[in-house]
Design an enzyme around this catalytic site. Structure first.
Site, PDB file in Angstrom:
ATOM      1  CG  HIS A  26      -0.392   0.500   2.505  1.00  0.00           C
ATOM      2  ND1 HIS A  26      -1.158   1.076   3.499  1.00  0.00           N
ATOM      3  CD2 HIS A  26       0.871   0.499   2.978  1.00  0.00           C
ATOM      4  CE1 HIS A  26      -0.396   1.399   4.522  1.00  0.00           C
ATOM      5  NE2 HIS A  26       0.840   1.072   4.244  1.00  0.00           N
ATOM      6  CB  CYS A  85       3.396   6.086   5.030  1.00  0.00           C
ATOM      7  SG  CYS A  85       4.079   5.442   6.556  1.00  0.00           S
ATOM      8  CG  HIS A 143       5.346   0.992   2.261  1.00  0.00           C
ATOM      9  ND1 HIS A 143       4.746   2.163   1.848  1.00  0.00           N
ATOM     10  CD2 HIS A 143       4.828   0.735   3.478  1.00  0.00           C
ATOM     11  CE1 HIS A 143       3.926   2.592   2.796  1.00  0.00           C
ATOM     12  NE2 HIS A 143       3.942   1.734   3.784  1.00  0.00           N
ATOM     13  CG  HIS A 177       2.747  -2.715   6.363  1.00  0.00           C
ATOM     14  ND1 HIS A 177       3.834  -2.280   7.092  1.00  0.00           N
ATOM     15  CD2 HIS A 177       2.188  -1.600   5.829  1.00  0.00           C
ATOM     16  CE1 HIS A 177       3.919  -0.958   6.999  1.00  0.00           C
ATOM     17  NE2 HIS A 177       2.935  -0.518   6.237  1.00  0.00           N
ATOM     18  CG  HIS A 215       0.820 -12.434  -1.623  1.00  0.00           C
ATOM     19  ND1 HIS A 215       0.468 -13.035  -0.436  1.00  0.00           N
ATOM     20  CD2 HIS A 215       2.158 -12.609  -1.750  1.00  0.00           C
ATOM     21  CE1 HIS A 215       1.547 -13.566   0.115  1.00  0.00           C
ATOM     22  NE2 HIS A 215       2.588 -13.326  -0.649  1.00  0.00           N
ATOM     23  CD  GLU A 236       0.445   0.219   8.765  1.00  0.00           C
ATOM     24  OE1 GLU A 236      -0.558   0.528   8.099  1.00  0.00           O
ATOM     25  OE2 GLU A 236       1.209   1.083   9.257  1.00  0.00           O
TER      26      GLU A 236
END
Lengths: 136, 136, 136
Positions: free
Chosen positions: C16, C35, C41, C43, C82, C126
């Protein structure tokens, strides 16, 4: 009034199977699946005991964690550790040893021995991914 | 109203001993046991800061975690990290540094700097098996 | 009435970025920092589903954890695992995928499929140090 919750973790290992005696083997298998296999299986149970109250003005303790830990050893761990819950314990001779029921029993074993001014809550981890709280 | 709790974990290491100055050494040893040994001992303290409120319509944040983390560094970690709580801090010069009291102090250090519309709760881990919540 | 909370942990991995479409790139960078970097990136998200109710008198279950796990797989994991939350999901096409908003969406995906007599709560990790609860 500054109420603080203090937590102490303890653990025990035990075997169990989920099984309701009033049901047929087929009904047990249909409801409880692998958890009902006849030769038992085991868990590393982790207990989190939560006690809520005001810290004592002199000691700064809600409750002495050493005393709480000793109490849990005496009333709970010594009863259940390395036992077969279904076969070896009075509590689960007829009561199905689900995580929910084990947490309720642990609460009832400890409650009479903790000062009535303090609130008590039990969290029981059956695995790191399955756990319960009582009371909710 | 959609209230969400957001949590941020931070940590510090510190030495302490449990000790009440108004008591004799014998009284301290009887109440606090090994936690009162005169040469101090240490913990890896973990702090969990919980902030509760409505997510902002634009950002989707209850509170910017980066700002919260910076605030905890400034007001708490920089004060206590790698210190001897009994000897090196104003807060515990006379107050016994139990987990209960440390959690209350951390709450009081942070509360004035967090928006009054948000609720604040502190969890402090003294060890992975001993921890406290304030307010409960 | 003996109310028990039962918890089940599940997980998914997803990419996200935090990004508000109505804002300029500069405004996004100023508010969301790293972010908001344009190439996304990821998590390892952990979901903790909490269901509260009375254990069934016969089974000793608040809810069959196997059924709960299957439901979470079907309604949540299969949607998000994914994936790129911003690009690949209807839910976050325009809604900023903060942890707060993801937890609210997961709650809304599951709530219609859980018995109305049971209360539902979502915790979303997260990272191990950043997590949220909804409802608080």
């Amino acid at each position: 009034m500054k109420r603080v919750a203090v937590y102490r973790k303890e653990h025990f290992n035990a075997a169990h199977r989920l099984f309701r005696q009033q049901w047929s083997d087929e009904a047990n298998a249909a409801t409880f699946g692998k958890c009902s296999l006849p030769h038992y299986h085991g868990h590393n149970y982790e207990i989190e005991i939560k006690v809520v109250g005001e810290p004592d003005k002199e000691t700064g303790f809600v409750m002495d964690m050493k005393k709480l830990s000793d109490l849990v050893q005496e009333k709970v761990i010594s009863k259940f550790d390395h036992k077969n819950l279904n076969l070896d314990t009075e509590e689960f001779k007829t009561l199905n040893p689900t995580a929910e029921n084990i947490a309720i029993i642990i609460f009832e074993l400890l409650r009479p021995h903790i000062d009535p001014s303090l609130d008590l809550f039990i969290r029981l981890y059956e695995t790191p991914r399955n756990f319960v709280d009582y009371p909710a």
